[in-house]
Write a protein that holds these residues in place. Sequence first.
Motif, PDB file in Angstrom:
ATOM      1  N   PRO A  11     102.131   7.245  11.722  1.00 22.11           N
ATOM      2  CA  PRO A  11     100.820   6.598  11.826  1.00 22.11           C
ATOM      3  C   PRO A  11      99.812   7.388  11.000  1.00 22.11           C
ATOM      4  N   VAL A  12      99.315   6.792   9.931  1.00 24.56           N
ATOM      5  CA  VAL A  12      98.385   7.515   9.036  1.00 24.56           C
ATOM      6  C   VAL A  12      97.156   6.661   8.752  1.00 24.56           C
ATOM      7  N   ALA A  13      96.781   5.845   9.737  1.00 19.45           N
ATOM      8  CA  ALA A  13      95.679   4.900   9.505  1.00 19.45           C
ATOM      9  C   ALA A  13      94.334   5.434   9.993  1.00 19.45           C
ATOM     10  N   GLY A  14      94.327   6.660  10.521  1.00 18.61           N
ATOM     11  CA  GLY A  14      93.063   7.232  11.026  1.00 18.61           C
ATOM     12  C   GLY A  14      92.089   7.475   9.889  1.00 18.61           C
ATOM     13  N   MET A  15      90.838   7.732  10.248  1.00 19.20           N
ATOM     14  CA  MET A  15      89.807   7.865   9.223  1.00 19.20           C
ATOM     15  C   MET A  15      89.674   9.281   8.676  1.00 19.20           C
ATOM     16  N   GLY A  16      90.258  10.233   9.375  1.00 18.60           N
ATOM     17  CA  GLY A  16      90.221  11.615   8.867  1.00 18.60           C
ATOM     18  C   GLY A  16      88.807  12.148   8.717  1.00 18.60           C
ATOM     19  N   THR A  17      87.951  11.856   9.682  1.00 24.14           N
ATOM     20  CA  THR A  17      86.525  12.202   9.519  1.00 24.14           C
ATOM     21  C   THR A  17      86.293  13.714   9.458  1.00 24.14           C
ATOM     22  N   ARG A  18      87.212  14.497  10.017  1.00 26.51           N
ATOM     23  CA  ARG A  18      86.982  15.949  10.008  1.00 26.51           C
ATOM     24  C   ARG A  18      87.096  16.525   8.602  1.00 26.51           C
ATOM     25  N   LYS A  28      94.062  12.004   4.043  1.00 29.07           N
ATOM     26  CA  LYS A  28      94.310  13.357   4.580  1.00 29.07           C
ATOM     27  C   LYS A  28      95.758  13.792   4.335  1.00 29.07           C
ATOM     28  N   GLN A 106      97.282  -1.227   9.722  1.00 33.87           N
ATOM     29  CA  GLN A 106      96.515  -1.318  10.968  1.00 33.87           C
ATOM     30  C   GLN A 106      95.107  -1.729  10.521  1.00 33.87           C
ATOM     31  N   ALA A 109      90.979   0.778  13.260  1.00 34.86           N
ATOM     32  CA  ALA A 109      91.442   2.046  13.855  1.00 34.86           C
ATOM     33  C   ALA A 109      91.228   2.001  15.372  1.00 34.86           C
ATOM     34  N   LEU A 110      92.156   1.341  16.056  1.00 38.44           N
ATOM     35  CA  LEU A 110      92.010   1.160  17.504  1.00 38.44           C
ATOM     36  C   LEU A 110      92.744   2.240  18.300  1.00 38.44           C
ATOM     37  N   GLY A 111      93.274   3.223  17.598  1.00 36.05           N
ATOM     38  CA  GLY A 111      93.924   4.325  18.301  1.00 36.05           C
ATOM     39  C   GLY A 111      95.389   4.487  17.911  1.00 36.05           C
ATOM     40  N   ALA A 115      98.324   1.909  16.573  1.00 36.62           N
ATOM     41  CA  ALA A 115      98.985   2.088  15.262  1.00 36.62           C
ATOM     42  C   ALA A 115     100.507   1.978  15.428  1.00 36.62           C
TER      43      ALA A 115
HETATM   44  P1  UTP Z   1      93.372  11.823  14.780  1.00 40.37           P
HETATM   45  O1  UTP Z   1      92.941  11.841  16.172  1.00 40.37           O
HETATM   46  O2  UTP Z   1      93.635  13.125  14.106  1.00 40.37           O
HETATM   47  O3  UTP Z   1      92.299  10.992  13.945  1.00 40.37           O
HETATM   48  O4  UTP Z   1      94.653  10.886  14.700  1.00 40.37           O
HETATM   49  P2  UTP Z   1      92.066  10.940  12.395  1.00 40.37           P
HETATM   50  O5  UTP Z   1      91.312   9.698  12.102  1.00 40.37           O
HETATM   51  O6  UTP Z   1      93.346  11.109  11.615  1.00 40.37           O
HETATM   52  O7  UTP Z   1      91.163  12.228  12.071  1.00 40.37           O
HETATM   53  P3  UTP Z   1      89.663  12.607  12.522  1.00 40.37           P
HETATM   54  O8  UTP Z   1      89.764  13.002  13.979  1.00 40.37           O
HETATM   55  O9  UTP Z   1      88.753  11.444  12.264  1.00 40.37           O
HETATM   56  O10 UTP Z   1      89.356  13.779  11.635  1.00 40.37           O
HETATM   57  C1  UTP Z   1      95.956  11.360  14.964  1.00 40.37           C
HETATM   58  C2  UTP Z   1      96.945  10.565  14.146  1.00 40.37           C
HETATM   59  O11 UTP Z   1      96.905   9.190  14.533  1.00 40.37           O
HETATM   60  C3  UTP Z   1      96.648   8.353  13.410  1.00 40.37           C
HETATM   61  C4  UTP Z   1      95.961   9.274  12.399  1.00 40.37           C
HETATM   62  O12 UTP Z   1      96.113   8.787  11.089  1.00 40.37           O
HETATM   63  C5  UTP Z   1      96.657  10.602  12.643  1.00 40.37           C
HETATM   64  O13 UTP Z   1      97.910  10.653  11.971  1.00 40.37           O
HETATM   65  N1  UTP Z   1      95.800   7.225  13.846  1.00 40.37           N
HETATM   66  C6  UTP Z   1      94.750   7.445  14.672  1.00 40.37           C
HETATM   67  C7  UTP Z   1      96.093   5.941  13.414  1.00 40.37           C
HETATM   68  O14 UTP Z   1      97.060   5.731  12.637  1.00 40.37           O
HETATM   69  N2  UTP Z   1      95.306   4.915  13.825  1.00 40.37           N
HETATM   70  C8  UTP Z   1      94.247   5.092  14.653  1.00 40.37           C
HETATM   71  O15 UTP Z   1      93.588   4.103  15.013  1.00 40.37           O
HETATM   72  C9  UTP Z   1      93.968   6.394  15.087  1.00 40.37           C
END
Ligand code: UTP
Length: 297
Positions: A11-18, A28, A106, A109-111, A115
């Motif tokens: 699962p790599v759909a997060g926003m990586g805001t950090r 990321k 995805q 980004a619903l979690g 994903a």
């Molecule tokens: P994180 O909690 O680290 O979130 O997600 P993030 O978006 O990657 O990073 P920050 O917190 O904004 O910096 C943990 C994993 O779950 C994936 C992320 O890509 C990461 O691999 N994820 C999270 C999803 O694929 N979809 C989501 O909706 C949320």
Amino acid sequence: MRKKVTKAIFPVAGMGTRFLPATKSVPKEIMTLVDRPLVQYAIDEARAAGIKEFIFVTSRGKGALEDYFDHAPQLEQELRKKGKLELLKTLEDTNMDSGAIAYIRQHKALGLGHAVWCARRLIGNEPFAVMLPDDVIAADKPCLKQMIEAYEETGGSMVAAMEVEPARASSYGILDTSEEQGDLVKVKGMVEKPAADKAPSNLAVIGRYILAPTVLKNLNKLKSGSGGEIQLTDAIAQEIEQERDVYGFRFRGQRFDCGSKAGFLQATVAFGLAREELRDDLSAYLQSIAQVDRAAQ
Ligand code: UTP
């Protein structure tokens, strides 16, 4: 005979805001530890564990990740022509078989749970692995391989677990455990990001899972949980309520949280020091700045 685990979801759909502003345009997972993207460490670990199908759950702006897995015939030809065979081998080792990688979107980004659920049709009715490339694990035997070996004995579902300081519990899914069986602990409950005084133990879940397909069915019915997101932890906890086995696995190795800046920097130093060609220069530099730091105190 237990079904072999041959599929893994990334699962790599997060926003990586950090990691903003970098993650405005660089996924990321493409950021590098020394010279390999985070995702390459995860793929190498998965391949060493016998995974054959790699399912990426991506989102808008992750094109560079798909490009990374393309073959680079021109570059390979150039390196061959110039006799740079070591580099050529480095490049070829990253090539994936055609059709081995699938990408699913995805849309929101619903979690993490959502994903994983997005990949349900590619998983079907088999056990599968989930790997978060943010968690990089240095280990003699790759972490997922350790888990698959343990899983072949136990079945059920299994999460990688490590001890954390009580004050850090609120950043993790935390296990409520019953009996210990060597590296394995039987899990009787799981809580996502509990307050420090509500954590049932100090055993935290990190980004490696082997899950029964019934977890996908649980995700079908889940509403958002902690932080307003659909939590994978909640779907695994439901397995226990439905009287299926869930285990925590104390892996052997060092885990780096490369989703955080401090963890990423620590991993960069550790993986740099592990490289023969970098070790001397890097450790001399680290010693010199440690001396300056001590003198300043
Ligand atoms: P994180 O909690 O680290 O979130 O997600 P993030 O978006 O990657 O990073 P920050 O917190 O904004 O910096 C943990 C994993 O779950 C994936 C992320 O890509 C990461 O691999 N994820 C999270 C999803 O694929 N979809 C989501 O909706 C949320």
